[in-house]
Motif scaffolding. Structure first.
Motif, mmCIF file in Angstrom:
data_model
loop_
_atom_site.group_PDB
_atom_site.id
_atom_site.type_symbol
_atom_site.label_atom_id
_atom_site.label_comp_id
_atom_site.label_asym_id
_atom_site.label_seq_id
_atom_site.Cartn_x
_atom_site.Cartn_y
_atom_site.Cartn_z
ATOM 1 N N ARG A 37 0.820 -1.217 0.000
ATOM 2 C CA ARG A 37 0.000 0.000 0.000
ATOM 3 C C ARG A 37 0.851 1.264 0.000
ATOM 4 N NH1 ARG A 37 -4.944 -0.348 4.093
ATOM 5 N NH2 ARG A 37 -5.481 1.511 2.931
ATOM 6 N N LYS A 38 1.869 1.308 0.837
ATOM 7 C CA LYS A 38 2.693 2.517 0.949
ATOM 8 C C LYS A 38 3.400 2.816 -0.374
ATOM 9 C CE LYS A 38 6.283 4.616 3.770
ATOM 10 N NZ LYS A 38 7.162 4.438 4.921
ATOM 11 N N THR A 39 3.932 1.796 -1.000
ATOM 12 C CA THR A 39 4.656 1.963 -2.259
ATOM 13 C C THR A 39 3.737 2.374 -3.397
ATOM 14 O OG1 THR A 39 6.324 0.366 -1.587
ATOM 15 C CG2 THR A 39 6.099 0.757 -3.952
ATOM 16 N N THR A 40 2.529 1.824 -3.439
ATOM 17 C CA THR A 40 1.643 2.054 -4.579
ATOM 18 C C THR A 40 0.651 3.199 -4.376
ATOM 19 O OG1 THR A 40 0.067 0.392 -3.786
ATOM 20 C CG2 THR A 40 1.825 -0.356 -5.280
ATOM 21 N N GLU A 41 0.565 3.735 -3.166
ATOM 22 C CA GLU A 41 -0.398 4.808 -2.888
ATOM 23 C C GLU A 41 -0.223 6.020 -3.797
ATOM 24 O OE1 GLU A 41 -1.956 8.420 -1.346
ATOM 25 O OE2 GLU A 41 0.165 7.965 -1.304
ATOM 26 N N ALA A 139 -11.284 0.107 10.621
ATOM 27 C CA ALA A 139 -10.155 0.484 11.489
ATOM 28 C C ALA A 139 -8.880 -0.240 11.065
ATOM 29 C CB ALA A 139 -10.483 0.182 12.948
ATOM 30 N N PHE A 140 -8.985 -1.519 10.757
ATOM 31 C CA PHE A 140 -7.809 -2.298 10.358
ATOM 32 C C PHE A 140 -7.176 -1.710 9.098
ATOM 33 C CE2 PHE A 140 -5.526 -5.602 8.160
ATOM 34 C CZ PHE A 140 -4.819 -6.224 9.174
ATOM 35 N N ASN A 141 -7.986 -1.440 8.084
ATOM 36 C CA ASN A 141 -7.441 -0.890 6.835
ATOM 37 C C ASN A 141 -6.845 0.492 7.035
ATOM 38 O OD1 ASN A 141 -7.755 -2.823 4.627
ATOM 39 N ND2 ASN A 141 -9.901 -2.760 5.211
ATOM 40 N N PHE A 142 -7.453 1.300 7.887
ATOM 41 C CA PHE A 142 -6.906 2.636 8.132
ATOM 42 C C PHE A 142 -5.583 2.549 8.885
ATOM 43 C CE2 PHE A 142 -6.521 6.819 10.105
ATOM 44 C CZ PHE A 142 -6.675 7.611 8.981
ATOM 45 N N GLU A 143 -5.528 1.709 9.883
ATOM 46 C CA GLU A 143 -4.303 1.561 10.683
ATOM 47 C C GLU A 143 -3.142 1.015 9.860
ATOM 48 O OE1 GLU A 143 -5.443 -0.884 13.994
ATOM 49 O OE2 GLU A 143 -6.903 0.598 14.671
ATOM 50 N N HIS A 144 -3.416 0.224 8.836
ATOM 51 C CA HIS A 144 -2.371 -0.408 8.031
ATOM 52 C C HIS A 144 -2.182 0.261 6.668
ATOM 53 C CE1 HIS A 144 -3.241 -3.505 11.035
ATOM 54 N NE2 HIS A 144 -1.969 -3.813 10.889
ATOM 55 N N ARG A 145 -2.677 1.480 6.503
ATOM 56 C CA ARG A 145 -2.611 2.135 5.191
ATOM 57 C C ARG A 145 -1.188 2.464 4.751
ATOM 58 N NH1 ARG A 145 -3.717 5.733 8.920
ATOM 59 N NH2 ARG A 145 -2.741 7.772 8.868
ATOM 60 N N ASP A 146 -0.253 2.567 5.692
ATOM 61 C CA ASP A 146 1.137 2.883 5.349
ATOM 62 C C ASP A 146 2.026 1.647 5.330
ATOM 63 O OD1 ASP A 146 0.676 5.613 5.050
ATOM 64 O OD2 ASP A 146 0.914 5.971 7.189
ATOM 65 N N SER A 147 1.417 0.485 5.204
ATOM 66 C CA SER A 147 2.170 -0.766 5.259
ATOM 67 C C SER A 147 2.542 -1.260 3.864
ATOM 68 C CB SER A 147 1.332 -1.837 5.956
ATOM 69 O OG SER A 147 1.957 -3.091 5.855
ATOM 70 N N GLU A 149 3.813 -4.354 4.061
ATOM 71 C CA GLU A 149 3.766 -5.758 4.447
ATOM 72 C C GLU A 149 2.420 -6.388 4.088
ATOM 73 O OE1 GLU A 149 6.576 -7.142 5.662
ATOM 74 O OE2 GLU A 149 7.396 -5.147 5.344
ATOM 75 N N LEU A 150 1.398 -5.563 4.071
ATOM 76 C CA LEU A 150 0.037 -6.057 3.856
ATOM 77 C C LEU A 150 -0.600 -5.271 2.721
ATOM 78 C CD1 LEU A 150 -2.347 -7.803 5.000
ATOM 79 C CD2 LEU A 150 -2.983 -5.752 6.275
ATOM 80 N N ASN A 151 -0.967 -5.943 1.646
ATOM 81 C CA ASN A 151 -1.599 -5.253 0.525
ATOM 82 C C ASN A 151 -3.021 -4.825 0.852
ATOM 83 O OD1 ASN A 151 0.613 -5.425 -1.096
ATOM 84 N ND2 ASN A 151 -0.044 -7.301 -2.113
ATOM 85 N N ILE A 152 -3.805 -5.748 1.403
ATOM 86 C CA ILE A 152 -5.211 -5.437 1.647
ATOM 87 C C ILE A 152 -5.843 -6.507 2.517
ATOM 88 C CG2 ILE A 152 -6.046 -6.625 -0.437
ATOM 89 C CD1 ILE A 152 -7.444 -3.334 0.808
ATOM 90 N N TRP A 153 -6.829 -6.110 3.247
ATOM 91 C CA TRP A 153 -7.712 -7.015 3.969
ATOM 92 C C TRP A 153 -9.097 -6.756 3.411
ATOM 93 C CZ3 TRP A 153 -10.536 -6.446 9.074
ATOM 94 C CH2 TRP A 153 -10.836 -7.686 9.624
ATOM 95 N N ASP A 154 -10.147 -7.397 3.901
ATOM 96 C CA ASP A 154 -11.496 -7.106 3.435
ATOM 97 C C ASP A 154 -11.702 -5.595 3.453
ATOM 98 O OD1 ASP A 154 -11.650 -9.844 3.577
ATOM 99 O OD2 ASP A 154 -13.407 -9.893 4.879
ATOM 100 N N ALA A 155 -12.176 -5.040 2.335
ATOM 101 C CA ALA A 155 -12.270 -3.586 2.249
ATOM 102 C C ALA A 155 -13.340 -3.153 1.256
ATOM 103 C CB ALA A 155 -10.918 -3.004 1.823
ATOM 104 N N LEU A 156 -13.796 -1.932 1.423
ATOM 105 C CA LEU A 156 -14.742 -1.301 0.510
ATOM 106 C C LEU A 156 -13.933 -0.549 -0.551
ATOM 107 C CD1 LEU A 156 -17.812 -0.638 0.071
ATOM 108 C CD2 LEU A 156 -17.350 1.478 1.304
ATOM 109 N N LEU A 157 -13.664 -1.217 -1.676
ATOM 110 C CA LEU A 157 -12.813 -0.638 -2.720
ATOM 111 C C LEU A 157 -13.593 -0.064 -3.889
ATOM 112 C CD1 LEU A 157 -9.951 -3.300 -2.924
ATOM 113 C CD2 LEU A 157 -10.120 -1.275 -1.461
ATOM 114 N N ASP A 158 -14.849 -0.444 -4.018
ATOM 115 C CA ASP A 158 -15.675 0.047 -5.123
ATOM 116 C C ASP A 158 -16.474 1.247 -4.647
ATOM 117 O OD1 ASP A 158 -15.136 -2.150 -7.107
ATOM 118 O OD2 ASP A 158 -15.833 -3.305 -5.391
#
Length: 174
Positions: A37-41, A139-147, A149-158
């Motif tokens: 996420r951090k690299t591709t943001e 909360a999980f996706n927000f807390e890990h947005r600068d990671s 190590e983790l590309n994504i967890w269940d998320a609202l992407l659409d």
């Protein structure tokens, strides 16, 4: 050398036969999070900045719907850029109606709905439906947005965003 493209947008103008009113629908599929996420943001935020610039120059005061797979949640920087029109907008867990575009899917975060991450084993065998919520996902996706190590967890992407010109004719929020 060709310029780097951040995002392809399919745009089509539609006319309502009964009224002659026109609006534009734009379909977006921004770059994936492969690589972290951090690299591709910056790719997704860059696409949002370019889209805001295009909307400001070519679609000002027009009725516009922007929808698609943004590969980010409404809390991520790229979506906050689209909501505010501010290229310097930051990631934020907020539920405010955007000054530039209104994200109609943002309210789904309040109930922790997701559009990515559910699988066939999530289908309820009695109702034959998938529960589209994942408690803790926002909360999980927000807390890990600068990671990275983790590309994504269940998320609202659409997402579905609309211009203010598409608000209900009676002045009511959509």
């Amino acid at each position: 050398r060709r310029p780097r493209r951040w995002c392809d947008v399919l745009a089509i103008d539609l006319e309502v036969n009964a009224t002659g009113e026109t609006f534009t629908v734009m379909v977006v599929h921004t770059k994936a999070r492969h690589g972290g996420r951090k690299t591709t943001e910056p790719r997704r935020s860059g696409a949002s900045v370019m889209l805001v610039q295009r909307l400001e120059t070519d679609y000002q005061d027009r009725q516009v719907i922007v929808l698609g797979d943004f590969n980010d949640t409404p809390d991520d920087r790229s979506l906050n850029i689209l909501e505010t029109g501010d290229p310097d907008a930051q990631a934020a867990m907020e539920n405010e109606r955007g000054e530039f575009l209104i994200n109609l899917t943002e309210d789904l975060l309040l109930d922790e709905h997701v559009t990515w991450g559910k699988k066939s084993n999530d289908i309820d065998r009695v109702t034959d439906r998938i529960d589209t919520t994942t408690p803790g996902s926002r909360a999980f996706n927000f807390e890990h947005r600068d990671s990275d190590e983790l590309n994504i967890w269940d998320a609202l992407l659409d997402q579905v965003l609309i211009s203010h010109t598409l608000l209900d004719r009676d002045g009511e929020d959509p």
